[in-house]
Motif scaffolding. Structure first.
Motif, PDB file in Angstrom:
ATOM      1  N   GLN A 149       3.760   9.958  -9.881  1.00  0.00           N
ATOM      2  CA  GLN A 149       3.306  10.110 -11.277  1.00  0.00           C
ATOM      3  C   GLN A 149       2.390  11.325 -11.422  1.00  0.00           C
ATOM      4  O   GLN A 149       2.458  12.034 -12.426  1.00  0.00           O
ATOM      5  CB  GLN A 149       2.570   8.845 -11.744  1.00  0.00           C
ATOM      6  CG  GLN A 149       3.509   7.653 -11.944  1.00  0.00           C
ATOM      7  CD  GLN A 149       2.819   6.457 -12.601  1.00  0.00           C
ATOM      8  OE1 GLN A 149       1.742   6.573 -13.180  1.00  0.00           O
ATOM      9  NE2 GLN A 149       3.446   5.294 -12.501  1.00  0.00           N
ATOM     10  N   ALA A 150       1.566  11.577 -10.414  1.00  0.00           N
ATOM     11  CA  ALA A 150       0.664  12.734 -10.475  1.00  0.00           C
ATOM     12  C   ALA A 150       1.468  14.029 -10.566  1.00  0.00           C
ATOM     13  O   ALA A 150       1.089  14.964 -11.265  1.00  0.00           O
ATOM     14  CB  ALA A 150      -0.240  12.765  -9.243  1.00  0.00           C
ATOM     15  N   SER A 151       2.580  14.068  -9.860  1.00  0.00           N
ATOM     16  CA  SER A 151       3.400  15.274  -9.852  1.00  0.00           C
ATOM     17  C   SER A 151       4.333  15.352 -11.051  1.00  0.00           C
ATOM     18  O   SER A 151       5.214  16.208 -11.096  1.00  0.00           O
ATOM     19  CB  SER A 151       4.196  15.355  -8.547  1.00  0.00           C
ATOM     20  OG  SER A 151       3.322  15.661  -7.483  1.00  0.00           O
ATOM     21  N   ILE A 209       2.515   1.902  -3.324  1.00  0.00           N
ATOM     22  CA  ILE A 209       1.568   2.281  -4.387  1.00  0.00           C
ATOM     23  C   ILE A 209       1.122   3.728  -4.226  1.00  0.00           C
ATOM     24  O   ILE A 209       1.070   4.481  -5.203  1.00  0.00           O
ATOM     25  CB  ILE A 209       0.371   1.310  -4.402  1.00  0.00           C
ATOM     26  CG1 ILE A 209       0.832  -0.014  -5.003  1.00  0.00           C
ATOM     27  CG2 ILE A 209      -0.798   1.872  -5.198  1.00  0.00           C
ATOM     28  CD1 ILE A 209      -0.131  -1.131  -4.841  1.00  0.00           C
ATOM     29  N   ALA A 210       0.818   4.125  -2.994  1.00  0.00           N
ATOM     30  CA  ALA A 210       0.422   5.519  -2.758  1.00  0.00           C
ATOM     31  C   ALA A 210       1.547   6.451  -3.198  1.00  0.00           C
ATOM     32  O   ALA A 210       1.301   7.488  -3.823  1.00  0.00           O
ATOM     33  CB  ALA A 210       0.087   5.721  -1.281  1.00  0.00           C
ATOM     34  N   ALA A 244       0.819  -1.221   0.000  1.00  0.00           N
ATOM     35  CA  ALA A 244       0.000   0.000   0.000  1.00  0.00           C
ATOM     36  C   ALA A 244       0.855   1.274   0.000  1.00  0.00           C
ATOM     37  O   ALA A 244       0.614   2.186  -0.797  1.00  0.00           O
ATOM     38  CB  ALA A 244      -0.946   0.002   1.205  1.00  0.00           C
ATOM     39  N   ARG A 272       3.877   5.840  -5.467  1.00  0.00           N
ATOM     40  CA  ARG A 272       4.012   5.812  -6.938  1.00  0.00           C
ATOM     41  C   ARG A 272       2.954   6.680  -7.609  1.00  0.00           C
ATOM     42  O   ARG A 272       3.248   7.391  -8.563  1.00  0.00           O
ATOM     43  CB  ARG A 272       3.920   4.365  -7.448  1.00  0.00           C
ATOM     44  CG  ARG A 272       5.199   3.581  -7.225  1.00  0.00           C
ATOM     45  CD  ARG A 272       5.020   2.122  -7.578  1.00  0.00           C
ATOM     46  NE  ARG A 272       4.828   1.884  -9.009  1.00  0.00           N
ATOM     47  CZ  ARG A 272       4.569   0.687  -9.531  1.00  0.00           C
ATOM     48  NH1 ARG A 272       4.464  -0.369  -8.730  1.00  0.00           N
ATOM     49  NH2 ARG A 272       4.413   0.546 -10.821  1.00  0.00           N
ATOM     50  N   VAL A 273       1.718   6.595  -7.116  1.00  0.00           N
ATOM     51  CA  VAL A 273       0.654   7.413  -7.702  1.00  0.00           C
ATOM     52  C   VAL A 273       0.976   8.899  -7.513  1.00  0.00           C
ATOM     53  O   VAL A 273       0.882   9.693  -8.452  1.00  0.00           O
ATOM     54  CB  VAL A 273      -0.720   7.074  -7.071  1.00  0.00           C
ATOM     55  CG1 VAL A 273      -1.771   8.106  -7.458  1.00  0.00           C
ATOM     56  CG2 VAL A 273      -1.167   5.682  -7.511  1.00  0.00           C
ATOM     57  N   ALA A 274       1.372   9.273  -6.300  1.00  0.00           N
ATOM     58  CA  ALA A 274       1.669  10.680  -6.030  1.00  0.00           C
ATOM     59  C   ALA A 274       2.820  11.163  -6.908  1.00  0.00           C
ATOM     60  O   ALA A 274       2.787  12.285  -7.430  1.00  0.00           O
ATOM     61  CB  ALA A 274       2.003  10.868  -4.544  1.00  0.00           C
ATOM     62  N   ASP A 316       7.857   6.839 -13.069  1.00  0.00           N
ATOM     63  CA  ASP A 316       7.550   5.863 -12.029  1.00  0.00           C
ATOM     64  C   ASP A 316       8.797   5.606 -11.183  1.00  0.00           C
ATOM     65  O   ASP A 316       9.921   5.727 -11.656  1.00  0.00           O
ATOM     66  CB  ASP A 316       7.083   4.550 -12.663  1.00  0.00           C
ATOM     67  CG  ASP A 316       6.324   3.704 -11.656  1.00  0.00           C
ATOM     68  OD1 ASP A 316       6.108   4.191 -10.526  1.00  0.00           O
ATOM     69  OD2 ASP A 316       5.953   2.590 -12.003  1.00  0.00           O
TER      70      ASP A 316
END
Lengths: 309, 243
Positions: B236-238, B229-230, B226, B232-234, B242
């Motif tokens: 990529q969002a910024s 993953i959190a 978890a 990695r998402v943050a 990856d």
């Protein structure tokens, strides 16, 4: 509505669409960029234990796009995969998106949550429960940093359990007639408390207790959307420019609002009684009237519109 | 431990928390240094519905309004959210979320919030109370869960024995303290044989400023991916590649 042309897909049913269809049709054409795409194969490491198939997005799609030229962050639950449930991976994807919004002021200041979820995935119950707690905290933190978080509820799974609490933690809630939200679903209450308490097979009863129209009437949702992609888009656009922040004044106002509702409607035995108590002249007509007539009833109803969420 | 034993051990110099007919815990205790601890909670395994949420949330808002930085202790023994057609009709999800938001506001306003689970803590009521604190501790006999195993067997259509067997290899789904600790929900388990007052002070000293529960779950192996993953998402969002 403006300079971005959407297609006939605007008229498609939100309820019947998949999460990816909702995103593709809601956002400006071609504007959606996904984070952790299915090609990265980030899937549940736990479902195999139960001999259940995994999905390469774990039923949660996160990314960014444009809504009528405004930049937005988006998350969408796929209600047809494991009931759109919060689990280790699906929950962490949403947590990551919300924390990014909280921490990076260059990112869009609007987050749309396309909820379609029965709550926590029982096969990953502890991880899912904790993910909801992290999501709720991240929403409050993001809102405190000036981010507006809007929940959209109109899918087959509704927004129950942790998803119901998540929705009510957001700045705004948009719901359709078919949208349903709450904590314990009717089946769960019937199983635990008996059919006398809640007959889950009585669809009219279920709808009157948890459905979009009653939620809108009592102020449990901030906008009512027609069950189409355009309906949800228009409702979001109408809410987007102004949203309550999370501070003591707002939470005091929410407290007054919720205490007032319990006092005013707490003795009602049915939704019909609640609607009558709210001053609706013909409560029996609420169920079958068209969306325009329903919208007219909501206008001017005390307690339906507020900044106390 | 009973609630009375817990309160005596937490506040040896005294407290103003009286048993209440509605099973809510509301009052204050004294720290070893004489400072005030604000105490709220729910006792006796009582289900948390609208009538329970409102006094608790109101109390938390009053505490925030004082402008003090007193710690808030949230003591929890609840079988879960009240399962009632009436409360659902009134929008119980909004009430439970309201309580969680009030606690989260308190911690943002400088009140360290500590959850203490001594009995049950289940599902939506767990989210609205103990899981909305900065740090959650438990006593060894605590039973935090989402759903009991027999109900889980019914819903997942798997035999209960099979679920029991699976819980030996994966902490991710089965009810109980050991598993909730492994995923990072419960940070510490207090020792009832030692003074709780001292353990409370020690916990207060390590209240994290940010939500570190996913990192804890990774460290303990109960929630292996978890946190990653959190992140990695943050990332990529910024706009980053990856990681």
């Amino acid at each position: 509505m403006s300079n971005t042309k959407h297609s006939a897909a605007d008229a498609t049913s939100w309820f019947l669409s998949t999460a990816r269809e909702r995103l593709a049709r809601l956002l400006d054409p071609g504007s959606f960029t996904e984070f952790l795409t299915p090609t990265e194969r980030v899937q549940s490491p736990h479902l195999a234990l139960f001999d259940l198939p995994a999905a390469f997005d774990d039923g949660m799609i996160v990314g960014r796009g444009r809504l009528e030229t405004r930049n937005v962050l988006v998350a969408a639950q796929e209600g047809q995969f494991m009931g759109g449930t919060f689990a280790e991976v699906s929950g962490a994807k949403l947590v990551g998106l919300l924390r990014a919004a909280r921490d990076d002021a260059r990112l869009p200041r609007i987050v749309l949550l396309l909820l379609d979820s029965g709550g926590v995935r029982l096969q990953e119950a502890n991880a899912g429960e904790l993910a909801v707690a992290e999501v709720m905290r991240a929403i409050v933190e993001a809102r405190s940093s000036g981010v507006t978080v809007i929940a959209l509820i109109g899918g087959r799974a509704g927004a129950f359990g942790g998803a119901g609490l998540t929705a009510a933690t957001c700045s705004r809630i948009v719901i359709s007639e078919q949208g349903r939200t709450g904590v314990s679903g009717p089946e769960v209450i019937e199983t635990n408390k008996g059919v006398e308490e809640f007959d889950s097979r009585d669809k009219a009863l279920v709808w009157s207790v948890t459905g979009g129209r009653t939620r809108r009437l009592i102020g449990g949702a901030d906008a009512y959307a027609e069950d189409t992609v355009a309906g949800f888009r228009d409702a979001v656009l109408a809410l987007i420019s102004h949203a309550p922040s999370v501070d003591l004044a707002m939470l005091r106002a929410e407290h007054t609002r919720l205490a007032g509702r319990a006092e005013r409607l707490g003795a009602c035995n049915s939704a019909l009684e609640m609607w009558a108590q709210l001053g609706i002249a013909e409560p029996r007509a609420v169920r079958d009237m068209d969306d325009a007539a329903f919208a007219a009833i909501v206008t001017g109803l005390t307690g339906a519109d507020h900044d106390a969420r | 431990m009973t609630l009375d034993e817990i309160l005596s051990s937490l506040f040896p110099t005294g407290h103003g928390i009286k048993p209440r007919p509605n099973h809510l815990i509301l009052g204050t205790g004294k720290r070893v240094d004489g400072g005030t601890v604000e105490v709220v909670g729910i006792a006796d395994g009582e289900a948390l519905g609208i009538e329970g949420v409102l006094p608790l949330a109101g109390r938390v808002l009053d505490i925030v309004a004082t402008g003090s930085k007193a710690p808030i202790l949230v003591i929890v023994d609840t079988q879960g959210q009240l399962m009632s057609r009436r409360d659902e009709m009134l929008g119980l999800n909004e009430y439970l979320a309201h309580l969680a938001k009030c606690l989260l506001l308190a911690s943002r306003s400088g009140h360290p919030t500590v959850g203490l689970n001594y009995g049950k803590a289940v599902a939506g009521a767990f989210l609205a109370t103990a899981l909305a604190t900065d740090i959650l501790v438990a006593l060894p006999d605590a039973e935090p869960s989402v759903m009991d195993l027999p109900s889980m067997a019914r819903v997942t259509k798997l035999p209960e024995d099979k679920l029991k067997e699976l819980s030996q290899t994966s902490p991710v789904f089965a009810p109980g303290l050991v598993f909730m600790k492994a995923v990072g929900a419960v940070a510490q388990v207090w020792d009832p044989a030692k003074p709780l007052a001292d353990q409370f002070e020690a916990t207060l000293a390590v209240v994290p400023a940010r939500d570190t529960r996913d990192a804890l779950g990774a460290e303990r192996g109960g929630r292996p991916i978890a946190a990653q993953i959190a992140r990695r998402v943050a990332h990529q969002a910024s706009g980053g590649d990856d990681v």
